[in-house]
Design an enzyme around this catalytic site. Structure first.
Site, PDB file in Angstrom:
ATOM      1  N   ASP A   1      -1.743   6.683 -31.041  1.00 24.25           N
ATOM      2  CA  ASP A   1      -1.771   5.323 -31.589  1.00 24.25           C
ATOM      3  C   ASP A   1      -0.469   4.904 -32.244  1.00 24.25           C
ATOM      4  O   ASP A   1      -0.344   3.779 -32.701  1.00 24.25           O
ATOM      5  CB  ASP A   1      -2.903   5.198 -32.622  1.00 24.25           C
ATOM      6  CG  ASP A   1      -2.581   5.921 -33.921  1.00 24.25           C
ATOM      7  OD1 ASP A   1      -1.920   6.983 -33.852  1.00 24.25           O
ATOM      8  OD2 ASP A   1      -2.977   5.431 -34.991  1.00 24.25           O
TER       9      ASP A   1
ATOM     10  N   ASP B   1      -3.445  13.088 -30.319  1.00 20.42           N
ATOM     11  CA  ASP B   1      -2.661  12.971 -31.544  1.00 20.42           C
ATOM     12  C   ASP B   1      -3.618  13.144 -32.725  1.00 20.42           C
ATOM     13  O   ASP B   1      -4.826  12.930 -32.578  1.00 20.42           O
ATOM     14  CB  ASP B   1      -1.991  11.590 -31.578  1.00 20.42           C
ATOM     15  CG  ASP B   1      -1.283  11.329 -32.887  1.00 20.42           C
ATOM     16  OD1 ASP B   1      -0.525  12.203 -33.327  1.00 20.42           O
ATOM     17  OD2 ASP B   1      -1.510  10.252 -33.466  1.00 20.42           O
TER      18      ASP B   1
ATOM     19  N   CYS C   1       0.838  -1.198   0.000  1.00 21.02           N
ATOM     20  CA  CYS C   1       0.000   0.000   0.000  1.00 21.02           C
ATOM     21  C   CYS C   1       0.874   1.250   0.000  1.00 21.02           C
ATOM     22  O   CYS C   1       2.099   1.168   0.009  1.00 21.02           O
ATOM     23  CB  CYS C   1      -0.930   0.000   1.220  1.00 21.02           C
ATOM     24  SG  CYS C   1      -0.059   0.132   2.794  1.00 21.02           S
TER      25      CYS C   1
ATOM     26  N   CYS D   1       3.474   1.598   2.744  1.00 20.00           N
ATOM     27  CA  CYS D   1       4.723   0.872   2.487  1.00 20.00           C
ATOM     28  C   CYS D   1       5.651   1.709   1.610  1.00 20.00           C
ATOM     29  O   CYS D   1       6.849   1.841   1.881  1.00 20.00           O
ATOM     30  CB  CYS D   1       4.430  -0.458   1.800  1.00 20.00           C
ATOM     31  SG  CYS D   1       3.367  -1.576   2.716  1.00 20.00           S
TER      32      CYS D   1
END
Length: 800
Positions: free
Chosen positions: A615, A422, A10, A13
């Site tokens: 893409d 894009d 988590c 941590c």
């Protein structure tokens, strides 16, 4: 130095690891990524000291470089989970099926003591299978960094200890009282907590990022060899032998080995791997070439200017690595409060025990109250609040062809308020099409298209394919061509019907014939291709990368969602601005290389959370740099690997759907957390006995189950949310008021001009009313319609 870190569960941590390493002398900065379980440390400190500090904090670390066996780890976790579920089902059958519905059991289990011992053994098996919760949880206690594993282990262990205490008490009482005690066992609760949380953990592990595959795919683009010019001889050498200043040769079909500058010759280079633009770029003396691009036609000599790690491609790879390692996952609210919540619950339990001991002197009763506090505040609902909503949200996304790679992506997507798009393949289809044809010098549109189609049929250029396709649609006659010649990316020529036909770009044709620059066509977002016959211009063909049908509506929806929309493209200024105007883009950035796109995304991040949609390979850096990267499903694998979200259908409206679904999921998570905390705020005082109600651990466990049921049920409501913005297929009609038409001949001329526009399906013209009714299958820019009519010397008065 980069490290792999194991054992983090988590945000607490992550914070503790960062704190431990930052405390070392010589460390200037430390960044820990929970998403990739990695850490980047800068400074003069040795790797041994860093690893030792991480291990002292209760976690494991190693220098990055060894390949992670994530599939093996996931398989092992799945096997453990399946085994624990089988044991849990058997435990639930014995503990609840028999007690509540009198399901049959073997004779030896009819005795409450033997039955309770079997329950204890089955729960023990589940706890052993999921022992890592207890190991990590109590490490957190030891290192004063309590986390979600601490909550899980405390909840499970408290139920187990109390139940074990009752089992040990059974032999000391008569059989009737032992039967009563057997109904107060909570072994199934102790086991179920671990199993349910493990389901969420497994989903999280399976959905962690895959940036390493994106980086590997980029590395695979690097050329391996090059044609080096040595003593005027062509010698094939390894790429490492090319140094700055060396001369290398590019033949048709060869890959550019390093960045360089053209010394001699002309050619056409496919730069789609860097810019994403489908149209090849003409190259001549003093023009730049980039590593990993493809020489399509022509023979050129180049001088190396950047080699090794300095090439544009290598810099892209480096930036993807840096952007990926700097991205931190969103911290879950439950993790943020766990450091406060757990100590508070433990403190309340201790105070409850001491208070009742002082009041009643009854150890059993006081212990029961304290354990009830721990059981009722069991973190099951708190732990499920986020992963269950994420799981349902991912399922809904999959139904709508939207894939979120990890929970962070699903949480963060809805928080974006700046959308960077894009152009090629995202806003446009990435497939050039003929948008208009204009003829001159007594030539008709049909003749111009016939000449162009006949000659371009012998070419492999993407623009040529668009012209040939238009010729097929218009069913023009393909004429015989002789003496065909490709002019190295600038154009083509040949002889048709004893006429010398020359086709090419404006700049190329202007070298031989005095013609217009056709900027009016470029301003409409089209690339002009000039057709000449016997040294006179007979026509121009406007070619455009067609805008996706849903682009305009998608951007309108993004504006309604209070999102700023910008476009990032490698295309030229006139074309980029024309496309942006047609779809109502807020701001456009043009003529960008991949690193420039990433720099703009970084600047935009100062204004808000940025979602980048692309893409192509050229988008990999900016996809990684953005808060959320989203790839079109028909794009290249590298873009999809680098992205956090994938729109399988490549529809721009799915970007809106993804944001909408994420926002619904975020609201659901907040609702779940509210009920989880509200339950604890109400339940803990009841369990502590503050309202003079004796709430035994079994009732507390039941309340815990109810809270979990509420959280899960609330998350399931996402399945019934209306999600999506499907565009309706509409036939568009525009009415043009036209001046100057005097006869049927004028009527026919206007009709043919309008029918030549791509997207127009039907045209009705009347010179008597001075109107043209145009039916279209998709939106066509008014300026395009106006231009083709006015090029025939008629006046467009209005368009409605």
């Amino acid at each position: 130095m980069k490290y792999d870190v194991k054992g983090m569960s988590c945000a607490a941590c992550q914070s503790h690891v960062e704190k431990a390493v930052n405390s070392l002398d010589g460390v200037t900065s430390c960044s820990v990524s929970l998403l990739t379980n990695s850490m980047v440390v800068e400074g003069t400190v040795s790797s041994q000291e860093v690893i030792k500090a991480v291990e002292k904090a209760g976690y494991q670390a190693s220098v990055q470089g060894q390949k992670k066996e994530r599939k093996t780890q996931d398989h092992s976790m799945t096997i453990r989970l399946i085994c624990s579920i089988v044991v849990l089902i058997l435990l639930m059958y014995i503990s609840m099926g028999h007690k509540m519905w009198n399901w049959p059991l073997p004779y030896f289990l009819h005795n409450p003591i033997s039955r309770s011992i079997v329950e204890m053994l089955l729960a023990s098996i589940v706890m052993i299978i999921h022992q890592r919760f207890f190991i990590n949880g109590f490490k957190g206690v030891i290192h004063k960094s309590m986390n979600m594993d601490t909550l899980v282990s405390l909840g499970s262990l408290s139920s187990y200890i109390y139940s074990t205490y009752l089992v040990l008490k059974m032999p000391l009482v008569d059989i009737q009282e032992a039967m009563v005690l057997s109904h107060d066992l909570y072994f199934e609760s102790a086991a179920m907590i671990l199993v349910l949380i493990s389901v969420g953990k497994l989903l999280e592990e399976k959905s962690k990022g895959k940036t390493t595959t994106a980086i590997q795919a980029l590395m695979n683009l690097k050329p391996k060899t090059a044609l080096k010019l040595i003593n005027n001889k062509e010698v094939e050498v390894d790429i490492e032998q090319i140094q700055v200043g060396d001369t290398f040769i590019l033949k048709p079909g060869y890959q550019v080995p390093v960045d360089g500058i053209v010394l001699s010759g002309t050619s056409s280079i496919d730069e789609s791997s860097l810019t994403g633009e489908s149209i090849p770029v003409d190259k001549q003396k003093d023009d730049k070439v980039y590593a990993a691009t493809i020489n399509q036609a022509g023979f050129i000599q180049c001088q190396a200017t950047k080699v090794g790690e300095d090439t544009t491609l290598s810099q892209i790879i480096q930036m993807v690595q840096e952007a990926s390692s700097s991205k931190a996952p969103i911290a879950r609210i439950a993790d943020k409060v766990s450091a406060i919540f757990v100590p508070c619950v433990i403190t309340i339990a201790i105070i409850t025990f001491i208070g009742w001991m002082m009041n009643t002197k009854d150890v059993g009763y006081s212990l029961e109250r304290a354990i009830s506090v721990l059981v009722i505040s069991c973190p099951c609902s708190l732990g499920l609040a986020t992963p269950v909503a994420i799981m349902v949200g991912n399922g809904v996304g999959a139904k709508h062809n939207i894939l979120f790679k990890n929970s962070t992506a699903l949480e963060q997507t809805g928080k974006t308020n700046i959308i960077a798009l894009d152009k090629t393949g995202t806003i446009t289809k990435g497939q050039p099409v003929v948008r208009m044809i204009q003829s001159f010098n007594n030539y008709t549109n049909e003749q111009v298209l016939s000449y162009a189609s006949s000659l371009e049929a012998l070419s492999e250029h993407p623009l040529a394919k668009a012209i040939v396709q238009k010729g097929k649609e218009q069913q023009v006659e393909l004429l015989e061509v002789s003496d065909f010649e490709s002019l190295t990316g600038n154009g083509i020529k040949g002889i048709i019907d004893h006429h010398n036909v020359l086709i090419g770009s404006v700049s190329f044709i202007q070298q031989f014939i005095r013609i217009d620059d056709f900027n009016d066509i470029s301003k409409l977002g089209m690339t002009p291709v000039v057709v000449c016959c016997d040294e006179q211009c007979v026509g121009v063909i406007g070619i455009e990368d067609e805008i996706k049908e849903d682009a305009l509506e998608a951007i309108e929806q993004l504006h309604k969602m209070k999102c700023k929309v910008v476009m990032l493209t490698g295309d030229n200024e006139l074309c980029a601005k024309a496309i942006a105007k047609q779809v109502n883009i807020d701001k456009v950035y043009y003529q960008l290389l991949p690193d420039q796109k990433a720099n703009i995304v970084q600047e935009l991040q100062k204004e808000g959370n940025v979602l980048m949609v692309g893409d192509g390979i050229n988008d990999a850096v900016s996809l990684s740099q953005a808060d959320i990267g989203m790839a079109m499903g028909q794009g290249v694998d590298i873009a999809m690997d680098a992205a956090d979200v994938i729109c399988v259908r490549s529809k721009l409206l799915d970007v809106c759907t993804a944001i909408q679904l994420s926002r619904y999921t975020l609201i659901n998570i907040y609702e779940n957390l509210f009920w989880a905390f509200f339950y604890n705020i109400l339940g803990i005082p009841l369990a502590a006995g503050l309202f003079s109600i004796r709430l035994n651990p079994m009732i507390a466990a039941a309340m815990m189950s109810v809270s979990s049921f509420c959280v899960v049920s609330n998350a399931l409501r996402l399945n019934y949310k209306k999600v999506g913005f499907e565009k309706e297929n509409k036939t568009m009609i525009k009415t043009l008021k036209i001046g100057g038409m005097m006869c049927p001949h004028c009527e026919n001329s206007v009709k043919k001009a309008l029918e030549s526009v791509t997207g127009v399906t039907q045209v009705e013209v009347s010179f008597k009313t001075g109107q043209a009714i145009v039916t279209m299958e998709n939106e066509v820019n008014n300026e395009v319609l106006k231009k083709v009519v006015e090029d025939k010397d008629y006046k467009v008065i209005s368009i409605q």
